[in-house]
Scaffold this active site. Structure first.
Site, PDB file in Angstrom:
ATOM      1  N   GLU A  18       8.771  15.504  16.758  1.00 32.17           N
ATOM      2  CA  GLU A  18       9.247  15.394  15.380  1.00 32.17           C
ATOM      3  C   GLU A  18       8.446  16.369  14.519  1.00 32.17           C
ATOM      4  O   GLU A  18       7.271  16.149  14.236  1.00 32.17           O
ATOM      5  CB  GLU A  18       9.077  13.960  14.871  1.00 32.17           C
TER       6      GLU A  18
ATOM      7  N   CYS B 123      12.903  11.173   8.432  1.00 34.48           N
ATOM      8  CA  CYS B 123      12.729  10.615   9.776  1.00 34.48           C
ATOM      9  C   CYS B 123      13.996  10.725  10.615  1.00 34.48           C
ATOM     10  O   CYS B 123      13.923  10.808  11.840  1.00 34.48           O
ATOM     11  CB  CYS B 123      12.283   9.162   9.680  1.00 34.48           C
TER      12      CYS B 123
ATOM     13  N   SER C 200       4.945   7.185  10.952  1.00 32.80           N
ATOM     14  CA  SER C 200       5.004   7.802  12.274  1.00 32.80           C
ATOM     15  C   SER C 200       4.952   6.748  13.378  1.00 32.80           C
ATOM     16  O   SER C 200       4.423   5.647  13.192  1.00 32.80           O
ATOM     17  CB  SER C 200       3.847   8.789  12.455  1.00 32.80           C
ATOM     18  N   THR C 201       5.470   7.105  14.537  1.00 34.02           N
ATOM     19  CA  THR C 201       5.448   6.197  15.681  1.00 34.02           C
ATOM     20  C   THR C 201       4.022   5.896  16.118  1.00 34.02           C
ATOM     21  O   THR C 201       3.686   4.748  16.444  1.00 34.02           O
ATOM     22  CB  THR C 201       6.256   6.798  16.839  1.00 34.02           C
TER      23      THR C 201
ATOM     24  N   LYS D 124       0.847  -1.188   0.000  1.00 37.44           N
ATOM     25  CA  LYS D 124       0.000   0.000   0.000  1.00 37.44           C
ATOM     26  C   LYS D 124       0.882   1.238   0.000  1.00 37.44           C
ATOM     27  O   LYS D 124       1.685   1.446   0.904  1.00 37.44           O
ATOM     28  CB  LYS D 124      -0.920   0.060   1.222  1.00 37.44           C
TER      29      LYS D 124
ATOM     30  N   GLU E 122       9.806   1.011  10.855  1.00 37.26           N
ATOM     31  CA  GLU E 122      10.804   2.083  10.782  1.00 37.26           C
ATOM     32  C   GLU E 122      10.032   3.371  11.000  1.00 37.26           C
ATOM     33  O   GLU E 122       9.249   3.792  10.145  1.00 37.26           O
ATOM     34  CB  GLU E 122      11.522   2.061   9.423  1.00 37.26           C
TER      35      GLU E 122
END
Length: 512
Positions: A410, A313, A257-258, A203, A279
């Site tokens: 971030e 990132c 994103s986390t 995706k 990641e």
């Protein structure tokens, strides 16, 4: 010069770059449908969604909008291709030949790919053409080389047994890639999965679906069998979540994103407990010691933060500078940011294009306002460029404290936060005081300092006197909440293999 006069000078220069007449992208959009089982098809619902040119915010194409039914179709195709198709049964050498043919086709179509990447993402065309597309091809050459070198071991055991291990493909891999490096993240995921003999449902990011579809067509031309690679476009909740939770997907890999990574991990666990590699985000320290060559350090710190519009990132987004060189560094960092060329990313010499979309654009501006409100010193930038598109001034803050949002979160934009430190123990403690651990940079002439820092910093990559050095063989991934597992290199192959132990009795063995 007064602050207002200084700001006017910066705005005059930068706005001119951002509002010039835009170059028409030299590429045609040829694929907007899903690729499922070797065919480009509409979404099951018939729905589409718009994808935009971040230079203007205008629609450039309408793309098939994937949902759970499209994911089901794609997974069924991948499962059939794995269980019944020729791909996993093909010799590893033949698989490597297909990967090599694909890499050669990428090089043949490099200009179209780079143009499409820039048009849909906003990154400088020169960056896409001369750095990212060649690295994309290099990654597939690298994994093609691995395809016929994956093997198990013969294991000595106590007793009369022959023991060996098999390294088998894991099966159907679900892969979800981000919008900041669409091509490279495609390669980081697809390359090792195919080299190991797996099939894939990928995706793409809803912001940048176009290059994934383009290269999927090149894979068909290279001879990849139907169903081995399936590409579904769509957003996270309607397409990503069904993929992560699908009971017939054997493994999920995600970059993003986390917070979204946590959701992916939960969906994988609640379904069939499929293994996950992640990641995720970062807030990487870039540490400039007192013995540094300041001019070189300024340029490197500038690159570490502003590269790719700050949408990286592992960006060096916490610039720690020793107190003895802090003032000199601030003045030179400000001057470098003012000189940064912002404008149409298709124009030669432009260093910075627009942010990806309005959501990210507004997010970055909110963080800039938060920095001002928290009494960090705005040295330059801080605003929008032009009245169209998502261009932001290169922004530098000094006198940043560890508890400020701009030092903790971030930002994912062109905002450099510069902090002061006194000694190495202090800066290591502060650099590690974050939920992230993706990367770090150390700038020093002292080998003992470098050795101390590389071992003390809790990060998956530590660059010494360099930054953002990527290579197909260098592993990449994070500590703490920056992710699980490693991308690239030999380590990435482990993500897509199962290890099977085979034990056979030996009758009257000549030796053990």
């Amino acid at each position: 010069m007064t602050e207002n006069a200084y700001r006017r000078r910066v705005n005059r220069f930068s706005t001119a770059a951002a509002t010039e007449e835009l170059i028409i992208p030299p590429v045609q959009i040829s694929h907007t449908q899903h690729l499922i089982n070797g065919q480009f098809v509409d979404a099951a619902s018939g729905k589409t969604f718009p994808t935009y040119d971040p230079r203007t915010g205008e629609v450039i194409a309408h793309v098939a909008a994937g949902d759970a039914e499209d994911i089901n179709r794609a997974v069924a195709a991948a499962r059939k291709a794995f269980d019944e198709g020729p791909w996993p049964k093909m010799s590893a050498y033949e698989r490597s030949r297909i990967l090599l043919r694909f890499a050669d086709l990428v090089e043949k179509h490099s200009e179209e790919l780079a143009a499409l990447e820039t048009w849909n993402n906003g990154k400088p065309y020169e960056q896409a053409l001369h750095a990212e597309v060649p690295m994309f091809s290099r990654l597939f050459h690298y994994y093609a080389g691995w395809a016929d070198k994956i093997h198990g071991l013969t294991v000595p055991a106590d007793g009369k047994y022959h023991v060996h291990t098999l390294h088998e493909p894991i099966g159907v891999a679900g892969q979800i890639i981000p919008w900041n490096f669409p091509l490279l993240m495609f390669a980081w995921k697809v390359g090792p999965a195919l080299a190991c003999g797996n099939t894939i449902v990928l995706k793409s990011a809803e912001q940048t679906p176009l290059t994934a579809l383009y290269v999927a067509k090149l894979f068909q031309e290279a001879g990849l069998p139907p169903g081995v690679l399936n590409v579904v476009s769509g957003d996270g909740p309607t397409a990503g979540a069904p993929l992560a939770s699908h009971m017939d997907v054997d493994k999920v890999a995600f970059t993003g994103s986390t917070d979204t990574g946590k959701i992916i991990l939960e969906l994988a666990a609640r379904s069939n407990l499929k293994p996950v590699t992640l990641e995720l985000g970062g807030k990487s320290p870039f540490i400039i010691c007192e013995d540094a060559d300041i001019d070189h350090a300024v340029e490197l710190a500038h690159f570490a933060l502003f590269f790719n519009q700050g949408q990286c990132c592992c960006a060096g987004s916490r610039t720690f500078v020793h107190e003895r060189v802090y003032d000199e560094f601030i003045e030179k960092a400000k001057a470098r940011a003012v000189k940064r060329v912002v404008g149409d990313p298709f124009k030669k010499g432009v260093e910075q294009g627009p942010q990806i979309d309005n959501e990210q654009f507004e997010k970055v501006l909110r963080y800039i306002r938060a920095g001002i409100d928290s009494d960090a010193t705005l040295e330059c930038g801080g605003g929008r460029l032009g009245s169209k598109g998502y261009f932001i001034e290169p922004t530098v803050f000094s006198n940043v404290k560890d508890d400020m949002l701009i030092a903790k979160d971030e930002i994912f934009g062109p905002v450099q936060s510069i902090l002061k430190f006194k000694d190495l123990d202090e800066v290591v403690r502060r650099a590690n005081a974050t939920r992230y651990g993706l990367a770090a940079g150390v700038f020093t002439r002292n080998i003992d300092t470098a050795n101390y820092m590389t071992r003390a910093l809790r990060a998956g990559t530590v660059w010494v006197n360099c930054f953002d050095v990527f290579d197909a063989a260098i592993p990449f991934g994070g500590y703490k909440m920056s992710g699980i597992g490693r991308e690239k290199g030999i380590y990435s192959l482990h993500n897509y293999l199962q290890v099977k132990a085979v034990v056979t009795p030996l009758k009257n063995p000549a030796w053990l």
